[in-house]
Structures are given as C-alpha cells and as structure tokens.
Write an enzyme that holds these catalytic residues in place. Structure first.
Site, PDB file in Angstrom:
ATOM      1  N   ASN A 155       0.746  -1.192  -0.074  1.00 49.75           N
ATOM      2  CA  ASN A 155      -0.127   0.223   0.036  1.00 49.75           C
ATOM      3  C   ASN A 155       0.959   1.451  -0.051  1.00 49.75           C
ATOM      4  OD1 ASN A 155       0.479  -0.425   2.639  1.00 49.75           O
ATOM      5  ND2 ASN A 155      -1.220   0.329   3.412  1.00 49.75           N
ATOM      6  N   ARG A 214      11.091   3.468   5.331  1.00 50.79           N
ATOM      7  CA  ARG A 214      11.078   3.588   6.616  1.00 50.79           C
ATOM      8  C   ARG A 214      11.817   2.705   7.559  1.00 50.79           C
ATOM      9  NH1 ARG A 214       4.802   4.128   9.146  1.00 50.79           N
ATOM     10  NH2 ARG A 214       5.050   1.868   9.129  1.00 50.79           N
ATOM     11  N   GLY A 263       2.705  -5.093   7.731  1.00 48.95           N
ATOM     12  CA  GLY A 263       1.551  -6.034   6.730  1.00 48.95           C
ATOM     13  C   GLY A 263       0.530  -6.198   7.815  1.00 48.95           C
ATOM     14  N   SER A 264      -0.402  -7.187   7.342  1.00 45.57           N
ATOM     15  CA  SER A 264      -1.523  -7.548   8.014  1.00 45.57           C
ATOM     16  C   SER A 264      -0.960  -8.292   9.653  1.00 45.57           C
ATOM     17  CB  SER A 264      -2.544  -8.515   7.224  1.00 45.57           C
ATOM     18  OG  SER A 264      -1.455  -9.772   6.848  1.00 45.57           O
ATOM     19  N   GLU A 278       4.651  -3.707  12.368  1.00 43.76           N
ATOM     20  CA  GLU A 278       3.706  -2.784  11.942  1.00 43.76           C
ATOM     21  C   GLU A 278       2.519  -3.398  11.223  1.00 43.76           C
ATOM     22  OE1 GLU A 278       3.946   0.368  12.837  1.00 43.76           O
ATOM     23  OE2 GLU A 278       5.829   0.801  13.362  1.00 43.76           O
ATOM     24  N   CYS A 334      -3.186   1.677   6.607  1.00 43.64           N
ATOM     25  CA  CYS A 334      -3.529   0.879   8.004  1.00 43.64           C
ATOM     26  C   CYS A 334      -4.065   2.351   9.115  1.00 43.64           C
ATOM     27  CB  CYS A 334      -2.085   0.448   8.566  1.00 43.64           C
ATOM     28  SG  CYS A 334      -0.806   1.886   8.677  1.00 43.64           S
TER      29      CYS A 334
END
Ligand code: NAP
Length: 482
Positions: free
Chosen positions: A156, A164, A233-234, A255, A289
């Site tokens: 995304n 980052r 990610g998820s 994250e 997110c």
C-alpha cells in the site's frame, strides 16, 4: 517495457548485482487501473534469498564500522536523489499500486523524508553513563547495530514502507534484505537503484522478489546470521512471522493492521472535521493502515457531518490512478474489491443506510465507489475488520464514555482521530483510547520525526523518530570499575 515511466530494474538485487532468478521464472506486475501486465520481475528461489543473506552478512562488519557521518551522508544523498526522481517515482507507484498521482506524489515526499531524517539521526547514537546506586561500579550503556535485518513490506505504500525500514537500518549500521510485496515490486527495485547510486556499498541493501513469501521468510529466519525482522503488513501474517521468528529468537518490529476510530464531538469545527475525515479516510483510496475505519459522531452534529461527508465522497472523481484529474484510483486487486463489496453488503443487510456509493464500478480495473454508510449496526463485520477501501461507516453516540468504549472495542490499536474544540476533552480521550497514536483535529499522523506504531494487535515497536533507529540497535551494558 514501454508502459513504465523510466527504465526500472526488474531483476534480483544481491551483493550489488542485478541478476535474473536461476529458475528463469518471472512474476507479472499488473496495473490495477487497467488489469494490464506492465512488467515482470524475477522470482527468487530459496537459495537466492540465502545468497542475499550471505551478501548482507559479508557486508555487515565493514558497514557497522563505517563512520556514522559517512553513513549519514550516503542517506542524505539518497534523499536528494529521491527528490530528483520524485515525479517519475510517483508515476511508477501510481502505475503498479493504482493510487491517485497526488497520493503517489505525497508518498514519495514522505518516503524521501525517512532518508533525510535518519541521515541526521545516524550521528546521534548516544549511550549513557551512570554510577550504580551502591557506588561500586559505573554503568556504561552503548548502542550497537542489531545485525543482518530482514525487511518485509506491503503494497500500500511501496516506497515509504521500504525507506521507513532501510533508512534506520542503515543509519544504525545494519545491512539488510528487503522482500517487497508481490503486487508492487518495481518501486522497491527503483529505491534500491537509487541507494546504489547514492553510494551504498555492495551487499548492504539486497532486494528479492518472490511468489513464495512464506518459504523464503522461513529460510531467511532459520539462518542464525539474521538477527532482526522488521515487518509491515497484516496482523494475520504478522502472527505467523512472530511464531517463526521465535525459533532463532529474532528481534522483531511489527507494524500491523489497524481499525481506526474517528470520533467527532458536537463542539467540533464541522469544516475541520469533514476535511480531516476526507484525509483520514481517502488517503490512498482508503488502503492505509491508518485509514479511519469507524466514524463515531455525537448526535448533535451527526446529520450535518454525515451529509457533508457524503457530498464530498460522492463528488470524488474515480478513475485510473495515473491521470492528473483522479481523486480516487482503483483498489489493488480483484480480491480487495470483492472484500469491500461483501463488507458493505453485510452492513446494508444488517440495517445500514447508504448515503452515497455502495457498489463496484463495472469497468476494467478494480474500482469501488466512494461510499458513506449511516447508522451502521454494531454487528456489522466492517466494524471489526480493516475495510481497506473507500467506505466510511458512521455510528451515532451520545456520551463521551460511550464513544471511548466503542472505539476500544477492537483487537487493533494503531491510531485514533478526535475532533473537538475542548482541549481538556481531546486530551482526556487521547489518554483513554487504546492506540499507539492519536490525531487531534487533523486527519494525518504520519511524520518521519514521530514514533509511528500501534498497541494491542496493531504491532510491536515504532518506526520513525529516534525510536525507529533504536529498533535496529541493541544496548550493551558495560559494568566498569575504574
Ligand atoms: P500482507 O498480506 O500481510 O503482506 C505483507 C508482506 O508480507 C508482503 O510482502 C507479503 O508478500 C508478505 N507475506 C505474505 N505472507 C507471508 C508469509 N507467510 N511469510 C512471510 N511474508 C509473507 O499485507 P498486505 O496486504 O501487503 O498489506 C496490507 C496490510 O498491511 C494491512 O493489514 C495494513 O493495515 C498493513 N499495514 C500496516 C502498516 C503499519 O505501519 N502498521 C502500514 C502499512 C500497511 P506477498 O506480497 O508476496 O504476499
């Protein structure tokens, strides 16, 4: 290939060399706006992923010993180069991810800032010195690079999620292997190419793309030389990777997903709240997110807020991401559209009222209408899951305590948004809401100078700020008697 805005590398980047995969396999990259194949990238084998670990391990000692100023100056050059190439990078992101060009431009600026911020942080790695309470020794604490780092990123924000992680890793003196998402590998290779041009030595940054993420992650995390996993990610995949990382007790920063509440009180400035809602909901077409996932609006302002939000959402121009006139591009793939459609259908079946949108757009590409739903019942599935699309569900509340209870009724805890003119209330709600970040009277929290991250099942650790650097370092305590 002709569809790409510039000559993007598409082969594996290992030890400073670009090379196709030994199995000859390629992975197609699709433009979600048109469903057309725009390029193909190498499909790494497990052996090639482990060669990337070899390269990172071989480069580790020299990179850790490189003076911090030099590491910082390389990162600063990477910032300059990213700014130089920002327009073509934005076009590339828009092409492979689908997001509107304006969002892609915003992402490139944000992504580049991580290079600049961590170029400055590289020379601020301080330890501390104290005397033990008994007076018997000095307590000296130093920070050292954690070691070879495995970085796994989502589709995304293909540039920003990579920088980052890469920027603090390099600032800390770590070498790394980046595994970008299969949907958006081209941006990762473009970033790697910029880093090489900026003077990053061979092996310090390696990039592998694969159609078998699980197999490759298992092999890399089984290698005892790999000491760090930084994953974005998820939550679902995060849990799998945390379990895997346990085998070698690898240091983890995670994250993960979010389910952000967006709380509007009666006394909020309506213009500010609607503007904030558009940013918090529609940045990246809702595929963030941090996207506002649940709107809790106090009764006195609920009609005015929902009507204004529906007008703004209904007026958005939905089209191919790369077109300058587009406000909202497609979702990333067909399954994302199906998921959003089924979440909306479920909410409507259970009693939600559609104020605008509410269906897929029948054309090539993965498009869904910007949607506002009113009076969404608590049983609707979209209140529990990340929508990851352009859908704003609104619920009405009466009391502050009710809003906080509902906001906290989720396994996630990434970010919350609060709109009120009452500062005491804003701070009280901020302290009581279970999230790693809170935005007061604004729709955006992301800032390279701030610690980004979540509580509960939204993750572990922080990215950005000095905190992001420390994620790639370990403290060493030296007990001294002098
Ligand atoms: P995802 O499916 O979890 O994938 C993320 C990355 O993990 C991709 O590179 C993916 O590779 C890889 N992966 C998938 N299965 C794996 C496995 N078994 N082992 C190792 N790696 C595996 O997430 P996504 O759909 O790309 O991204 C959307 C999610 O990211 C959302 O939940 C969103 O909230 C979250 N996110 C969080 C933050 C944050 O800062 N908290 C920021 C952005 C996004 P493949 O592409 O090859 O499957």
């Amino acid at each position: 290939m002709s569809d790409l805005p510039f000559d993007v590398p598409t082969d594996l980047f290992i030890a400073g060399q670009w090379r196709p995969s030994s199995n000859g396999q390629r992975i197609d990259v699709i433009d979600p706006s048109t469903e057309r194949v725009i390029a193909s990238v190498a499909n790494a084998t497990v052996e090639e992923a482990l060669e990337a670990v070899d390269a990172a391990a071989a480069a580790a000692a020299a990179w850790a010993a490189t003076p911090a100023r030099q590491r910082g100056e390389i990162l600063r050059r990477a910032f300059d180069l990213m700014v130089r190439d920002s327009e073509q990078l934005a076009e590339l992101i828009s092409l492979e991810n689908g997001k509107a060009l304006a969002d892609a431009r915003g992402e490139v600026a944000y992504a580049a800032e991580f290079f600049r911020w961590f170029s400055e942080e590289a020379v601020r790695i301080n330890g501390d010195l104290s005397t033990s309470p008994s007076g018997s020794a000095r307590i000296m604490v130093q920070y050292q690079p954690v070691g070879v780092s495995f970085l796994v990123t989502p589709w995304n924000f293909p540039a920003a999620m990579a920088t980052r992680k890469i920027a603090p890793a390099l600032a800390a003196g770590c070498t790394c292997i980046l595994k970008p998402a299969t949907e958006t590998p081209l941006t990762a290779y473009a970033v790697a190419s910029l880093l090489a041009e900026a003077g990053v030595p061979d092996g310090v940054v390696n990039v592998v793309t694969t159609s078998t993420a699980g197999k490759i992650a298992n092999a890399v995390l089984d290698d005892p030389r790999v000491r760090k996993l930084s994953f974005t990610g998820s939550t679902e995949v995060g849990r799998v990777l945390l379990r895997k990382a346990a085998d070698q007790v690898v240091n983890c920063s995670m994250e993960l997903g979010g389910n952000a509440p967006f709380i509007v009180f009666d006394d909020a400035d309506l213009d500010v709240a609607v503007e904030g809602a558009m940013v918090a909901k529609m940045r990246n077409g809702g595929e963030a997110c941090t996207a506002a996932n649940r709107f809790y609006v106090q009764r006195g302002i609920a009609d005015a807020f929902s009507q204004r939000l529906a007008e703004r959402m209904g007026a958005l121009k939905v089209d191919e991401g790369r077109l300058a006139t587009t406000h909202c591009g497609p979702l990333v793939n067909a399954s994302s559209v199906s998921k959003v459609a089924s979440l909306v259908d479920d909410a409507v079946t259970k009693g939600a009222r559609i104020l605008t949108g509410g269906k897929r757009i029948e054309r090539a590409g993965y498009f869904y209408e910007p949607t506002v739903l009113m009076n969404v019942p608590a049983s609707a599935t979209l209140l529990q899951e990340e929508i990851f699309g352009p859908v704003a569900p609104i619920m009405v509340f009466d009391e502050e305590s009710e809003a906080i209870t509902q906001a906290n009724d989720t396994e996630y805890g990434l970010v919350a948004y609060v709109f009120t003119r009452d500062l005491a209330r804003a701070l009280r709600v901020s302290e009581n809401v279970e999230s790693g970040m809170v935005a007061i009277n604004r729709g955006l929290v992301s800032d390279p100078a701030a610690p980004f991250g979540g509580v509960k099942q939204s993750g572990l650790g922080r990215e950005g700020a000095h905190h992001g650097l420390l994620e790639f370092m370990e403290s060493k305590y030296i007990s001294v008697n002098w």
